[in-house]
Design a protein around this motif. Sequence first.
Motif, PDB file in Angstrom:
ATOM      1  N   THR A  38       0.833  -1.199   0.000  1.00 60.73           N
ATOM      2  CA  THR A  38       0.000   0.000   0.000  1.00 60.73           C
ATOM      3  C   THR A  38       0.873   1.258   0.000  1.00 60.73           C
ATOM      4  N   PRO A  39       0.373   2.347  -0.571  1.00 56.63           N
ATOM      5  CA  PRO A  39       1.140   3.605  -0.562  1.00 56.63           C
ATOM      6  C   PRO A  39       1.480   4.073   0.859  1.00 56.63           C
ATOM      7  N   ALA A  40       0.564   3.896   1.797  1.00 56.05           N
ATOM      8  CA  ALA A  40       0.806   4.326   3.182  1.00 56.05           C
ATOM      9  C   ALA A  40       1.954   3.541   3.802  1.00 56.05           C
ATOM     10  N   TYR A  41       2.010   2.246   3.521  1.00 52.71           N
ATOM     11  CA  TYR A  41       3.090   1.419   4.066  1.00 52.71           C
ATOM     12  C   TYR A  41       4.426   1.789   3.441  1.00 52.71           C
ATOM     13  N   LYS A  42       4.429   2.070   2.147  1.00 56.41           N
ATOM     14  CA  LYS A  42       5.670   2.469   1.478  1.00 56.41           C
ATOM     15  C   LYS A  42       6.188   3.793   2.030  1.00 56.41           C
ATOM     16  N   THR A  43       5.283   4.718   2.325  1.00 56.75           N
ATOM     17  CA  THR A  43       5.672   5.982   2.946  1.00 56.75           C
ATOM     18  C   THR A  43       6.247   5.735   4.335  1.00 56.75           C
ATOM     19  N   LEU A  44       5.622   4.845   5.086  1.00 57.27           N
ATOM     20  CA  LEU A  44       6.104   4.490   6.414  1.00 57.27           C
ATOM     21  C   LEU A  44       7.528   3.950   6.349  1.00 57.27           C
ATOM     22  N   LYS A  45       7.808   3.090   5.386  1.00 56.49           N
ATOM     23  CA  LYS A  45       9.152   2.531   5.253  1.00 56.49           C
ATOM     24  C   LYS A  45      10.179   3.629   4.980  1.00 56.49           C
ATOM     25  N   LYS A  46       9.830   4.595   4.149  1.00 59.60           N
ATOM     26  CA  LYS A  46      10.740   5.715   3.882  1.00 59.60           C
ATOM     27  C   LYS A  46      11.010   6.505   5.153  1.00 59.60           C
ATOM     28  N   GLN A  47       9.964   6.722   5.936  1.00 60.03           N
ATOM     29  CA  GLN A  47      10.118   7.471   7.184  1.00 60.03           C
ATOM     30  C   GLN A  47      11.001   6.716   8.182  1.00 60.03           C
ATOM     31  N   ILE A  48      10.866   5.408   8.229  1.00 63.39           N
ATOM     32  CA  ILE A  48      11.703   4.603   9.126  1.00 63.39           C
ATOM     33  C   ILE A  48      13.156   4.690   8.692  1.00 63.39           C
ATOM     34  N   ARG A  49      13.416   4.574   7.392  1.00 66.35           N
ATOM     35  CA  ARG A  49      14.791   4.662   6.882  1.00 66.35           C
ATOM     36  C   ARG A  49      15.446   6.001   7.206  1.00 66.35           C
ATOM     37  N   LYS A  50      14.645   7.072   7.265  1.00 64.59           N
ATOM     38  CA  LYS A  50      15.159   8.409   7.562  1.00 64.59           C
ATOM     39  C   LYS A  50      15.155   8.709   9.060  1.00 64.59           C
TER      40      LYS A  50
END
Length: 85
Positions: free
Chosen positions: A40-52
Amino acid sequence: MKRFLTLFLLIIGSIAHATTIDEMIGQMVLVGFRGTDTNTPAYKTLKKQIRKSQVGGVIILKHNVQNKEQILSIMNDLKSINTDL
């Protein structure tokens, strides 16, 4: 009273690993996400936020859970995002 079932709380990082004030603040933030899988787009955004290091933990709620195998898949994916913490 609203009925939310918190099944799992995964702490992604620790403030001790933060190098900037922004990372320290981000690691104190716990978030949820919409959806039941990792596509899902929300999960992909979450992964980016975790990486940062913008997110310190993820709350898995009732609306994220379909079955045991599905939730294990999400949890394993979350754990693999940032292995140095």
